[in-house]
Enzyme design. Structure first.
Site, mmCIF file in Angstrom:
data_model
loop_
_atom_site.group_PDB
_atom_site.id
_atom_site.type_symbol
_atom_site.label_atom_id
_atom_site.label_comp_id
_atom_site.label_asym_id
_atom_site.label_seq_id
_atom_site.Cartn_x
_atom_site.Cartn_y
_atom_site.Cartn_z
ATOM 1 N N GLU A 117 0.810 -1.208 0.000
ATOM 2 C CA GLU A 117 0.000 0.000 0.000
ATOM 3 C C GLU A 117 0.848 1.264 0.000
ATOM 4 O O GLU A 117 1.978 1.286 0.487
ATOM 5 C CB GLU A 117 -0.940 0.021 1.202
ATOM 6 C CG GLU A 117 -0.196 0.049 2.523
ATOM 7 C CD GLU A 117 -1.132 -0.068 3.714
ATOM 8 O OE1 GLU A 117 -2.327 -0.319 3.498
ATOM 9 O OE2 GLU A 117 -0.646 0.109 4.832
ATOM 10 N N CYS A 150 4.638 -5.389 15.847
ATOM 11 C CA CYS A 150 4.059 -4.400 16.765
ATOM 12 C C CYS A 150 2.593 -4.750 17.036
ATOM 13 O O CYS A 150 1.809 -4.969 16.098
ATOM 14 C CB CYS A 150 4.178 -3.001 16.178
ATOM 15 S SG CYS A 150 5.883 -2.487 15.873
ATOM 16 N N GLY A 210 6.115 -2.624 6.304
ATOM 17 C CA GLY A 210 7.465 -3.130 6.426
ATOM 18 C C GLY A 210 8.401 -2.258 7.250
ATOM 19 O O GLY A 210 8.109 -1.107 7.555
ATOM 20 N N SER A 265 10.326 5.120 15.442
ATOM 21 C CA SER A 265 9.014 4.766 16.007
ATOM 22 C C SER A 265 9.235 4.209 17.405
ATOM 23 O O SER A 265 9.495 3.017 17.577
ATOM 24 C CB SER A 265 8.313 3.736 15.106
ATOM 25 O OG SER A 265 8.056 4.283 13.832
ATOM 26 N N LEU A 266 9.129 5.055 18.398
ATOM 27 C CA LEU A 266 9.488 4.688 19.770
ATOM 28 C C LEU A 266 8.315 4.047 20.511
ATOM 29 O O LEU A 266 8.411 2.935 21.014
ATOM 30 C CB LEU A 266 9.983 5.924 20.517
ATOM 31 C CG LEU A 266 10.641 5.682 21.865
ATOM 32 C CD1 LEU A 266 11.932 4.888 21.702
ATOM 33 C CD2 LEU A 266 10.924 7.008 22.574
ATOM 34 N N HIS A 267 7.211 4.786 20.652
ATOM 35 C CA HIS A 267 5.925 4.289 21.158
ATOM 36 C C HIS A 267 5.892 3.964 22.646
ATOM 37 O O HIS A 267 4.828 3.671 23.181
ATOM 38 C CB HIS A 267 5.440 3.075 20.366
ATOM 39 C CG HIS A 267 5.428 3.287 18.891
ATOM 40 N ND1 HIS A 267 4.901 4.434 18.318
ATOM 41 C CD2 HIS A 267 5.869 2.512 17.865
ATOM 42 C CE1 HIS A 267 5.019 4.361 17.002
ATOM 43 N NE2 HIS A 267 5.604 3.209 16.702
ATOM 44 N N CYS A 400 -1.455 1.884 8.899
ATOM 45 C CA CYS A 400 -0.555 1.142 8.008
ATOM 46 C C CYS A 400 -0.970 -0.318 7.892
ATOM 47 O O CYS A 400 -1.189 -0.985 8.896
ATOM 48 C CB CYS A 400 0.877 1.224 8.518
ATOM 49 S SG CYS A 400 1.560 2.891 8.456
#
Length: 488
Positions: A117, A150, A210, A265-267, A400
């Site tokens: 995508e 994730c 990805g 991308s910590l989150h 995503c």
């Protein structure tokens, strides 16, 4: 060589340049346009060429499109008659416009049948001077599926199917540009309310399906094509590579393409919480990730202790932290203080991302706007530049991987006679074969497209024969052994 065509390297470069400027039309169409541009001027005026959404919006007969390097006639004839090559190997499977009239989500069908995508995001707003600023950002994928797992990401539930080659990454941009050129020719009514802000993509973000740094060579080659003055010629800072955090490859990226933007991308603000929602985090301590991000920010600064130089580097938006806002511990105000302390003294940019609903196992929700604003205020108090990202395209499954996951679920609901071998006929090529490090041009040989795996029936038949043969051999061996024992 087989066609006895003497083609010099500068002529081949000119041919590839022509293809790029024309938007990668198929080869017969290219030959038609190339031959037309060689006609006398009076013939060009009388020649009527139909509108083609694949072409750039400029006079196709001018030298601003075609290379000054004339191509051999034998080569032009070869291009018009060969079936061995394609300028692009993928196609748009679906294009889903959002109700926000700013976003279009593309599902791209690859040559082996898998889907990835891309998302086109159109921005238009009034700046402080009262002028209207416009830009287009394209979010691209680098893999089919994702291995990082994730817990809040729908793509992570797919597992990893394989890497995209450089051409397949760049073709997402080609398809988006074609769609935008088509919109340029449409009336407002035909665009059905979708805002028009031009046909030129300004920003590229590797934030689709990805983990880009797990497909390192192909992603870096694609990035180099994007910033190449002879190809897309994007400003370095307008290309952003996002990573969940692969520390060794973050350091490689800083050495190989230090001027592009890097997003982490910590989150979660500590190792324990992060490992719970980002399984891959167990391999890479959070302190090492922040240090690698800081190294990328300060790569061109002599001293990390130079505060003014650090502020200047930060204003260029070369690095950022992405932090998804989920109801629960990771979005607590305690975590806001922990995140602030991680950023303290570094002048990092932090993007707070409101969570979009997906079909992941755990039912997750986004905190209230008021909660996110207080979280923002706390992190800002430590000197970070904190923004709450605008949500775009949520109604077309803007998270995503969501669109692809839904489509693949539909494919799985098939007749039981399709059997467990159904997906094997379209298995993704291995990462090793995809990690080809080509020169960054879109397009590939048509031989790859024509290659197909053997049918399921043949696979089952061959397996049955092999099993039967093995059983017969086993019985014969057993008889021989028993006979010898009796004789002895």
């Amino acid at each position: 060589e087989e066609q006895n065509i003497n083609l010099k390297s500068h002529q081949l470069d000119g041919f590839y340049g022509d293809l790029h400027r024309l938007g990668y039309p198929d080869l017969p169409r290219y030959v038609e346009l190339y031959c037309n541009q060689e006609r006398p001027q009076e013939e060009k005026k009388s020649c009527s060429i139909p509108a083609d959404s694949n072409l750039v919006a400029r006079d196709i007969y001018t030298k601003s499109v075609f290379s000054l390097k004339q191509l051999p006639r034998k080569f032009i004839y070869f291009l018009g008659n060969t079936k061995e090559f394609l300028t692009t190997t993928s196609s748009i499977d679906t294009a889903a416009p959002s109700c926000d009239n700013k976003t279009t989500k593309l599902a791209i069908r690859l040559q082996d049948g898998h889907l990835v995508e891309s998302v086109i995001m159109r921005h238009r707003h009034e700046n402080d001077a009262g002028r209207i600023d416009t830009r287009i950002t394209l979010c691209v994928s680098s893999q089919v599926g994702c291995a990082m797992g994730c817990t809040f990401c729908a793509t992570g539930t797919m597992g990893i199917r394989g890497n995209l080659c450089t051409g397949e990454i760049l073709e997402q941009l080609v398809h988006a540009e074609r769609l935008l050129r088509e919109e340029e020719k449409q009336s407002e009514e035909e665009r059905a309310g979708m805002i028009y802000v031009g046909n030129s993509i300004r920003n590229i973000v590797f934030m689709g399906m990805g983990e880009p740094l797990n497909n390192y060579n192909n992603v870096v080659t694609a990035v180099k094509a994007l910033i190449n003055p002879k190809l897309w010629n994007l400003r370095h800072s307008r290309v952003t590579v996002s990573t969940v955090g692969v520390t060794p490859n973050m350091k490689r990226l800083t050495k190989d393409i230090p001027e592009v933007a890097l997003a982490l991308s910590l989150h979660a603000p500590n190792q324990e919480m992060r490992s719970a929602i980002v399984p891959a985090a167990k391999s890479y301590p959070i302190e090492g990730l922040i240090d690698a991000l800081d190294d990328h920010l300060m790569v061109n600064v002599k001293s990390k202790e130079d505060i003014e130089a650090r502020k200047t580097a930060s204003r260029k938006k070369r690095v950022m932290i992405e932090y998804v806002m989920l109801e629960g511990d990771t979005s607590s105000f305690k975590c806001a203080h922990q995140l602030g302390k991680l950023c303290e003294g570094r002048y990092l940019i932090v993007n707070l991302i409101p969570y979009n609903q997906t079909d992941v196992k755990d039912k997750l929700r986004c905190p209230s706007v008021e909660h996110m604003k207080e979280f923002q205020r706390i992190v800002t108090s430590y000197g970070a530049f904190v923004y709450i990202r605008q949500t775009m395209g949520a109604d077309v499954n803007g998270a995503c991987g969501q669109l692809v996951v839904k489509k693949e679920k539909k494919i799985e609901l098939m007749d039981i006679e399709d059997g467990p071998f159904h997906d094997n006929t379209k298995s993704r090529r291995t990462a090793a074969r995809y990690d080809n490090g080509n020169d960054g041009r879109a397009g590939a040989s048509n031989k790859d497209v024509r290659e197909k795996a053997k049918g399921d029936d043949d696979s089952i038949r061959n397996l049955t024969i092999a099993t039967g043969a093995a059983a017969v051999c086993f019985l014969i061996s057993s008889v021989i052994i028993l006979t010898r024992r009796k004789k002895s």
